[in-house]
Design a protein around this motif. Structure first.
Motif, PDB file in Angstrom:
ATOM      1  N   LEU A  47       0.820  -1.209   0.000  1.00  0.00           N
ATOM      2  CA  LEU A  47       0.000   0.000   0.000  1.00  0.00           C
ATOM      3  C   LEU A  47       0.858   1.266   0.000  1.00  0.00           C
ATOM      4  O   LEU A  47       1.891   1.313   0.674  1.00  0.00           O
ATOM      5  N   PRO A  48       0.441   2.306  -0.738  1.00  0.00           N
ATOM      6  CA  PRO A  48       1.146   3.595  -0.668  1.00  0.00           C
ATOM      7  C   PRO A  48       1.115   4.147   0.766  1.00  0.00           C
ATOM      8  O   PRO A  48       0.127   3.986   1.485  1.00  0.00           O
ATOM      9  N   ALA A 122      -1.875   7.315  -7.103  1.00  0.00           N
ATOM     10  CA  ALA A 122      -1.565   5.887  -7.152  1.00  0.00           C
ATOM     11  C   ALA A 122      -2.264   5.173  -8.304  1.00  0.00           C
ATOM     12  O   ALA A 122      -2.144   3.953  -8.439  1.00  0.00           O
ATOM     13  N   GLY A 123      -3.003   5.926  -9.146  1.00  0.00           N
ATOM     14  CA  GLY A 123      -3.675   5.322 -10.289  1.00  0.00           C
ATOM     15  C   GLY A 123      -4.989   4.665  -9.959  1.00  0.00           C
ATOM     16  O   GLY A 123      -5.400   3.700 -10.623  1.00  0.00           O
ATOM     17  N   ARG A 124      -5.689   5.192  -8.949  1.00  0.00           N
ATOM     18  CA  ARG A 124      -6.993   4.674  -8.558  1.00  0.00           C
ATOM     19  C   ARG A 124      -8.041   5.759  -8.695  1.00  0.00           C
ATOM     20  O   ARG A 124      -7.719   6.929  -8.851  1.00  0.00           O
ATOM     21  N   GLU A 125      -9.298   5.363  -8.613  1.00  0.00           N
ATOM     22  CA  GLU A 125     -10.412   6.299  -8.646  1.00  0.00           C
ATOM     23  C   GLU A 125     -11.142   6.277  -7.306  1.00  0.00           C
ATOM     24  O   GLU A 125     -11.230   5.230  -6.659  1.00  0.00           O
ATOM     25  N   THR A 126     -11.646   7.437  -6.887  1.00  0.00           N
ATOM     26  CA  THR A 126     -12.414   7.553  -5.650  1.00  0.00           C
ATOM     27  C   THR A 126     -13.783   8.133  -5.980  1.00  0.00           C
ATOM     28  O   THR A 126     -13.888   9.116  -6.716  1.00  0.00           O
ATOM     29  N   PHE A 127     -14.818   7.518  -5.435  1.00  0.00           N
ATOM     30  CA  PHE A 127     -16.191   7.922  -5.729  1.00  0.00           C
ATOM     31  C   PHE A 127     -16.918   8.364  -4.463  1.00  0.00           C
ATOM     32  O   PHE A 127     -16.585   7.942  -3.351  1.00  0.00           O
ATOM     33  N   VAL A 170     -12.756   3.767  -2.707  1.00  0.00           N
ATOM     34  CA  VAL A 170     -11.552   3.765  -3.539  1.00  0.00           C
ATOM     35  C   VAL A 170     -11.466   2.439  -4.278  1.00  0.00           C
ATOM     36  O   VAL A 170     -11.632   1.365  -3.683  1.00  0.00           O
ATOM     37  N   THR A 171     -11.209   2.499  -5.582  1.00  0.00           N
ATOM     38  CA  THR A 171     -11.095   1.284  -6.378  1.00  0.00           C
ATOM     39  C   THR A 171     -10.039   1.426  -7.456  1.00  0.00           C
ATOM     40  O   THR A 171      -9.801   2.516  -7.978  1.00  0.00           O
ATOM     41  N   ASP A 172      -9.412   0.303  -7.780  1.00  0.00           N
ATOM     42  CA  ASP A 172      -8.482   0.240  -8.906  1.00  0.00           C
ATOM     43  C   ASP A 172      -9.166  -0.343 -10.134  1.00  0.00           C
ATOM     44  O   ASP A 172      -8.510  -0.678 -11.118  1.00  0.00           O
TER      45      ASP A 172
END
Length: 319
Positions: A47-48, A122-127, A170-172
């Motif tokens: 994890l970052p 980190a290249g993820r999306e947050t909704f 948060v999802t990749d």
């Protein structure tokens, strides 16, 4: 990997090997918060890392001038009351300038903006969404701030579902990450509705419900978009409509969306869930959502009621 339940920072003495984990990030600097889940360091190695620093001193002018908007390596977010949040990608720090804030309040909801920015890096999306799990799979509960996400998640928890996160998901594109182990609401859900006691939080301005253990992450299987207006019903979102609905719920809409993640989520089943604002509609909504979550992608074949999840890291309940 075998599932492991671990204690919070204030339960049973300190564990020098345990680290704070939330929203897919390893969080340092908030060990005193009793709602920050913890894992053995080895289970959070991928994890970052973000170190949270808090100070009552004003944010230096040169620091604000050096920021480059949400797309740069230093992001400055200014709030009311001389509160300033400085996010530094290269240093891996989130520095809060402003009045002293209780650690648990900074964890939830204070980490949401920190999480959105660092997960973007980190290249993820947050909704703007919560998430729960059924049968080892995760489902988003998405909608704007007044959509009643936290109330529905509280009712789902009371019905036995595992709530992964409240307020920010948060999802990749493949998995959803778990958040702090509390649900915060602007008003309490009556005991006769869910049978769960609420605790005052955030200076008596919020009502808090402690959550039980949850996996660090779970594969994403679908999305529920909340809408007001009874009677209780669900309608599938068309393939053409999913991308737009998802884009509207991104936390950082000023930044370009990751096309790979958005395409992956848009390919999953999605439903518009309509319900009335009355408490009496909550049980029916929970039954509807859980029924759809237990079905396959076409919403017709139910999964076995006793289907179990694959082993995963577990984060603790709040005492």
């Amino acid at each position: 990997m075998r599932e492991q339940l671990i204690t919070g920072p204030n339960d049973g003495g300190p564990d020098v090997d345990a680290v704070g984990v939330a929203h897919g990030l390893r969080i340092e600097g908030l060990d005193a918060a009793d709602n920050l889940p913890r894992l053995p360091a080895g289970q959070a190695a991928d994890l970052p890392v973000v170190r949270v620093e808090r100070t009552t001193s004003p944010c230096p002018t040169e620091r604000r001038v050096g920021a480059h908007g949400c797309g740069g390596d230093v992001v400055v977010r200014e709030f009311s009351g001389d509160r300033v949040l400085v996010l530094d990608r290269l240093a891996g720090t989130a520095t809060f300038h402003g009045p002293a804030t209780a650690p648990d309040v900074f964890v939830h909801p204070g980490l949401l903006m920190v999480s959105a920015q660092f997960n973007h890096w980190a290249g993820r999306e947050t909704f703007q969404a919560g998430a729960f799990t059924v049968g080892g799979r995760a489902y988003l509960i998405a909608g704007p701030s007044d959509a009643g996400k936290s109330v529905l998640l509280t009712a789902l928890a009371a019905a036995g579902a595992t709530v992964l996160t409240d307020g920010g998901a948060v999802t990749d594109g493949r998995s959803v990450f778990s958040g702090p182990r509390t649900l915060d609401l602007s008003e309490p859900v009556p005991m006769h509705v869910v049978g769960l006691p609420m605790q005052p939080a955030n200076g008596q301005t919020r009502c808090r419900f402690p959550l039980g253990p949850a996996p660090l992450r779970r594969p994403l299987a679908g999305v529920f978009f909340l809408r007001w207006g009874g009677p209780v019903r669900a309608e599938p979102v068309s393939d053409a409509g999913r991308a737009g609905r998802l884009a509207a719920q991104r936390t950082l809409r000023v930044l370009l969306a990751d096309p790979g993640i958005m395409t992956a989520i848009a390919a999953l089943p999605a439903w518009n869930v309509h319900r009335a604002r009355e408490w009496s509609s909550l049980d029916e909504t929970v039954d509807l959502v859980l029924g759809l979550a237990r079905s396959t992608g076409d919403g017709t074949a139910s999964l076995p009621a006793q289907q179990t999840a694959a082993p995963a890291q577990m984060i603790p309940a709040v005492a």
